[in-house]
Design a protein around this motif. Structure first.
Motif, PDB file in Angstrom:
ATOM      1  N   TRP A  30     -14.373 -28.166   3.888  1.00 55.55           N
ATOM      2  CA  TRP A  30     -13.579 -28.854   4.907  1.00 55.55           C
ATOM      3  C   TRP A  30     -14.551 -29.562   5.849  1.00 55.55           C
ATOM      4  CZ3 TRP A  30      -8.609 -30.005   5.217  1.00 55.55           C
ATOM      5  CH2 TRP A  30      -7.678 -29.234   4.513  1.00 55.55           C
ATOM      6  N   TYR A  31     -14.238 -30.783   6.149  1.00 54.25           N
ATOM      7  CA  TYR A  31     -15.057 -31.606   7.016  1.00 54.25           C
ATOM      8  C   TYR A  31     -14.178 -32.202   8.103  1.00 54.25           C
ATOM      9  CZ  TYR A  31     -17.890 -31.346   2.776  1.00 54.25           C
ATOM     10  OH  TYR A  31     -18.574 -30.882   1.692  1.00 54.25           O
ATOM     11  N   ARG A  32     -14.798 -32.685   9.156  1.00 56.35           N
ATOM     12  CA  ARG A  32     -14.031 -33.367  10.189  1.00 56.35           C
ATOM     13  C   ARG A  32     -14.837 -34.513  10.764  1.00 56.35           C
ATOM     14  NH1 ARG A  32     -13.897 -28.608  14.852  1.00 56.35           N
ATOM     15  NH2 ARG A  32     -16.094 -28.761  15.478  1.00 56.35           N
ATOM     16  N   GLN A  33     -14.088 -35.495  11.255  1.00 57.06           N
ATOM     17  CA  GLN A  33     -14.716 -36.636  11.895  1.00 57.06           C
ATOM     18  C   GLN A  33     -13.949 -36.980  13.152  1.00 57.06           C
ATOM     19  OE1 GLN A  33     -15.187 -40.173   9.446  1.00 57.06           O
ATOM     20  NE2 GLN A  33     -16.922 -40.847  10.703  1.00 57.06           N
ATOM     21  N   ALA A  34     -14.608 -36.852  14.268  1.00 57.71           N
ATOM     22  CA  ALA A  34     -14.029 -37.220  15.554  1.00 57.71           C
ATOM     23  C   ALA A  34     -14.370 -38.677  15.850  1.00 57.71           C
ATOM     24  CB  ALA A  34     -14.582 -36.311  16.643  1.00 57.71           C
ATOM     25  N   PRO A  35     -13.580 -39.336  16.693  1.00 59.53           N
ATOM     26  CA  PRO A  35     -13.851 -40.738  17.021  1.00 59.53           C
ATOM     27  C   PRO A  35     -15.272 -40.943  17.541  1.00 59.53           C
ATOM     28  CG  PRO A  35     -11.714 -40.088  17.836  1.00 59.53           C
ATOM     29  CD  PRO A  35     -12.366 -38.844  17.340  1.00 59.53           C
ATOM     30  N   GLY A  36     -15.957 -41.896  16.950  1.00 61.98           N
ATOM     31  CA  GLY A  36     -17.310 -42.213  17.387  1.00 61.98           C
ATOM     32  C   GLY A  36     -18.378 -41.262  16.911  1.00 61.98           C
ATOM     33  N   LYS A  37     -17.989 -40.298  16.075  1.00 63.52           N
ATOM     34  CA  LYS A  37     -18.964 -39.319  15.590  1.00 63.52           C
ATOM     35  C   LYS A  37     -19.033 -39.353  14.070  1.00 63.52           C
ATOM     36  CE  LYS A  37     -18.636 -36.099  19.467  1.00 63.52           C
ATOM     37  NZ  LYS A  37     -18.479 -34.674  19.861  1.00 63.52           N
ATOM     38  N   GLU A  38     -20.111 -38.811  13.535  1.00 63.81           N
ATOM     39  CA  GLU A  38     -20.244 -38.730  12.096  1.00 63.81           C
ATOM     40  C   GLU A  38     -19.409 -37.564  11.558  1.00 63.81           C
ATOM     41  OE1 GLU A  38     -24.723 -40.596  11.463  1.00 63.81           O
ATOM     42  OE2 GLU A  38     -24.290 -38.545  10.848  1.00 63.81           O
ATOM     43  N   ARG A  39     -19.059 -37.677  10.294  1.00 62.74           N
ATOM     44  CA  ARG A  39     -18.332 -36.590   9.650  1.00 62.74           C
ATOM     45  C   ARG A  39     -19.254 -35.383   9.535  1.00 62.74           C
ATOM     46  NH1 ARG A  39     -14.323 -38.745   5.666  1.00 62.74           N
ATOM     47  NH2 ARG A  39     -16.107 -40.057   5.108  1.00 62.74           N
ATOM     48  N   GLU A  40     -18.708 -34.192   9.775  1.00 61.22           N
ATOM     49  CA  GLU A  40     -19.502 -32.974   9.729  1.00 61.22           C
ATOM     50  C   GLU A  40     -18.789 -31.907   8.909  1.00 61.22           C
ATOM     51  OE1 GLU A  40     -19.957 -31.076  13.535  1.00 61.22           O
ATOM     52  OE2 GLU A  40     -17.823 -31.185  14.006  1.00 61.22           O
ATOM     53  N   LEU A  41     -19.592 -31.032   8.320  1.00 60.06           N
ATOM     54  CA  LEU A  41     -19.054 -29.900   7.589  1.00 60.06           C
ATOM     55  C   LEU A  41     -18.536 -28.864   8.570  1.00 60.06           C
ATOM     56  CD1 LEU A  41     -18.668 -28.349   4.881  1.00 60.06           C
ATOM     57  CD2 LEU A  41     -20.966 -27.418   5.251  1.00 60.06           C
TER      58      LEU A  41
END
Length: 122
Positions: A36-47
């Protein structure tokens, strides 16, 4: 071709819970590690969290103790139980799969599903 469909996101107040699901098809699910990964506005996708084919798990420090990843091979689905949600958990959440654990940890994929939006706000 692998297809990934994430669901379960929504708007929740701080301290609340959500359970995300990711249904996978087009691959032998049980042989793959899942992430599962997530990406917040203005940030890179992270595990955020990952699980091996045998059920071993790993978590980002920011979610340890609050999130739990699990899998149901019969349903070809991976879950992310998210408790004690914080505003900083707000992001689009994605899942992905690969037989190589290193690929899961790097998040080095050419294609992604549509993701599911999680918004934590009062």
């Amino acid at each position: 071709q692998v297809q990934l469909v994430e669901s379960g996101g929504g708007l929740v107040q701080p301290g609340g819970s959500l359970r995300l699901s990711c249904a996978a098809s087009g691959s032998i699910f049980s042989l793959n590690a899942m992430g599962w990964y997530r990406q917040a506005p203005g940030k890179e996708r992270e595990l955020v969290a990952a699980i091996t084919s045998s059920g071993s798990t790993t978590y980002a420090d920011s979610v340890k103790g609050r999130f739990t990843i699990s899998r149901d091979n019969a349903k070809e689905t991976v879950y992310l139980q998210m408790n004690s949600l914080k505003p900083e958990d707000t992001a689009v959440y994605y899942c992905n799969l690969d037989r190589r654990w290193a690929t899961i940890l790097r998040g080095d994929f050419r294609s992604w599903g549509q993701g599911t939006q999680v918004t934590v706000s009062s």
